[in-house]
Motif scaffolding. Structure first.
Motif, short mmCIF file in Angstrom:
data_model
loop_
_atom_site.label_atom_id
_atom_site.label_comp_id
_atom_site.label_asym_id
_atom_site.label_seq_id
_atom_site.Cartn_x
_atom_site.Cartn_y
_atom_site.Cartn_z
N ARG A 48 -10.03 67.64 -86.32
CA ARG A 48 -10.39 67.22 -87.48
C ARG A 48 -11.85 66.01 -87.24
O ARG A 48 -11.62 66.12 -86.00
CB ARG A 48 -9.55 66.23 -88.26
N ASN A 49 -12.72 65.91 -88.17
CA ASN A 49 -14.14 65.08 -88.09
C ASN A 49 -12.68 63.40 -88.15
O ASN A 49 -13.12 62.51 -88.50
CB ASN A 49 -14.56 64.96 -89.30
N VAL A 50 -12.79 62.68 -86.43
CA VAL A 50 -11.82 61.94 -86.18
C VAL A 50 -12.93 60.87 -86.69
O VAL A 50 -13.40 60.80 -86.06
CB VAL A 50 -11.46 61.53 -85.20
N GLY A 51 -12.13 60.02 -88.06
CA GLY A 51 -13.09 58.81 -88.01
C GLY A 51 -13.00 56.92 -87.92
O GLY A 51 -11.98 57.76 -87.00
N ILE A 52 -13.86 56.56 -88.28
CA ILE A 52 -13.46 54.91 -87.96
C ILE A 52 -13.24 54.70 -90.06
O ILE A 52 -14.50 54.31 -90.22
CB ILE A 52 -14.89 54.14 -87.28
N PRO A 53 -12.11 54.75 -89.68
CA PRO A 53 -12.24 54.20 -91.44
C PRO A 53 -12.28 52.75 -92.10
O PRO A 53 -12.85 52.39 -92.91
CB PRO A 53 -10.82 53.88 -91.38
N ASP A 54 -12.94 51.69 -90.83
CA ASP A 54 -13.36 50.84 -91.05
C ASP A 54 -15.00 50.81 -91.05
O ASP A 54 -15.18 50.36 -89.79
CB ASP A 54 -12.74 49.78 -90.01
N LEU A 55 -15.06 50.18 -92.46
CA LEU A 55 -16.78 50.22 -92.19
C LEU A 55 -17.23 49.47 -90.85
O LEU A 55 -18.99 49.44 -90.88
CB LEU A 55 -16.99 49.93 -93.69
N PHE A 56 -17.14 47.76 -90.82
CA PHE A 56 -17.60 46.98 -90.22
C PHE A 56 -18.06 47.58 -88.78
O PHE A 56 -18.55 47.95 -87.59
CB PHE A 56 -17.02 45.38 -90.38
N GLU A 57 -16.54 48.54 -88.55
CA GLU A 57 -16.65 48.66 -86.86
C GLU A 57 -16.95 49.84 -87.07
O GLU A 57 -17.59 50.09 -85.71
CB GLU A 57 -15.13 48.99 -87.19
N ALA A 58 -17.13 50.77 -88.28
CA ALA A 58 -17.98 52.09 -87.37
C ALA A 58 -19.71 52.04 -87.85
O ALA A 58 -20.53 52.44 -86.72
CB ALA A 58 -18.20 53.07 -89.37
N ILE A 59 -20.23 50.71 -88.40
CA ILE A 59 -21.71 49.94 -88.47
C ILE A 59 -21.43 49.67 -87.05
O ILE A 59 -23.16 49.70 -86.64
CB ILE A 59 -21.74 49.15 -89.75
N CYS A 60 -20.89 48.69 -86.07
CA CYS A 60 -20.78 47.66 -84.75
C CYS A 60 -21.27 49.33 -83.88
O CYS A 60 -22.26 49.53 -83.16
CB CYS A 60 -19.78 47.44 -84.71
#
Length: 293
Positions: A112-124
């Motif tokens: 799966r496209n293992v994600g980063i559910p938290d927006l701040f963490e993803a942008i950082c």
């Protein structure tokens, strides 16, 4: 919780195990361990899949949330993390005859496209990873987490939690000097944190944009976020299927390798090769990345 037939816990575990110097989860004995903060609670979970089509979430060390909605939120987080609500059948159907994808989907079936559910963490993570190799990016992330995040102790293990926007928004570039990251990247992280604290940047606002290009434009207006970072966030956090980091060096390298090209592909060549990927660009990119690492 039940998982789709087109899901392989083992494949996703292999992908997670490849992260060098990861600090936000542990993998041991074919299980994933992670602290997942929900409001004032920070449960620590063990995620396993000992039976076909079933994933088990177990709370460790007395961290079981007393409120039912928090337990439900944890389950939603895990579903989102592993992107369990996406039907991969259409993607696999198109990939069977795609010269770039057919080998990757066969080799990593169930990934799966293992994600980063938290927006701040993803942008950082997107900002930290700009123009550096993956190993160094993980080193910088660990420094950020261990200097400005928090941790919980559970059953003899330490579990780190990514810093919140509030943790970072009040800091100065000098405060972040301990990370040994470029001044510009420090400024970008603080700026994004401030926008989130002020409520000007949220997951809901991006999803409500109603259009992939509009969401991309909202992100690229923010200092430090170019098209690559915007598409990375839309792909890994917002789950926008047509998000496509077309300028990604790794993507160029894998296409060059698979096509036996002497030079990296041009943007026009990539658009031509990806013409049939409509609404699956993010998954196609993720699978091609996986064949690199």
């Amino acid at each position: 919780m039940f998982v789709p037939k087109e899901f392989s816990f083992a494949e996703n575990l292999k992908y997670l195990s490849n992260a060098p110097n990861e600090c936000l989860f542990h993998i041991k004995d074919k299980r994933v361990y992670k602290a997942i903060p929900i409001e004032q609670e920070t449960p620590v979970v063990e995620i396993s899949a000992d039976y076909e089509n079933v994933m088990t979430i177990r709370f460790l060390g007395g961290t079981t949330p007393s409120r039912k909605w928090v337990r439900a939120a944890i389950a939603r987080y895990v579903r989102d993390w592993f992107d369990l609500d996406t039907d991969l059948v259409p993607f696999y159907d198109l990939a069977k005859t795609d010269i770039l994808l057919q080998k990757a989907v066969d080799e990593f079936h169930g990934l799966r496209n293992v994600g980063i559910p938290d927006l701040f963490e993803a942008i950082c993570w997107g900002i930290i990873g700009q123009q550096i190799n993956l190993t160094f990016a993980y080193t910088l992330k660990r420094r950020l987490v261990e200097n400005f995040g928090r941790h919980v102790e559970c059953e003899g293990e330490r579990y780190w939690i990514f810093p919140s926007p509030h943790n970072i928004a009040a800091l100065t570039v000098e405060d972040l000097a301990v990370l040994r990251m470029t001044v510009k990247k420090c400024e970008y992280l603080i700026g994004v944190a401030q926008l989130m604290v002020e409520g000007k940047l949220t997951k809901e606002r991006l999803l409500d944009a109603g259009d992939y290009k509009k969401a991309e434009k909202m992100l690229t207006k923010i200092r430090g976020i170019g098209p690559w970072t915007a598409n990375y966030v839309l792909m890994r956090c917002l789950r926008i299927p047509s998000a496509f980091p077309i300028d990604d060096v790794g993507l160029h390298n894998v296409i060059k390798y698979l096509r036996g090209m002497e030079n990296k592909p041009t943007k026009e060549e990539i658009l031509q090769l990806s013409a049939t990927w409509t609404n699956w660009e993010s998954y196609a990119t993720f699978y091609l990345w996986r064949s690199l690492y």
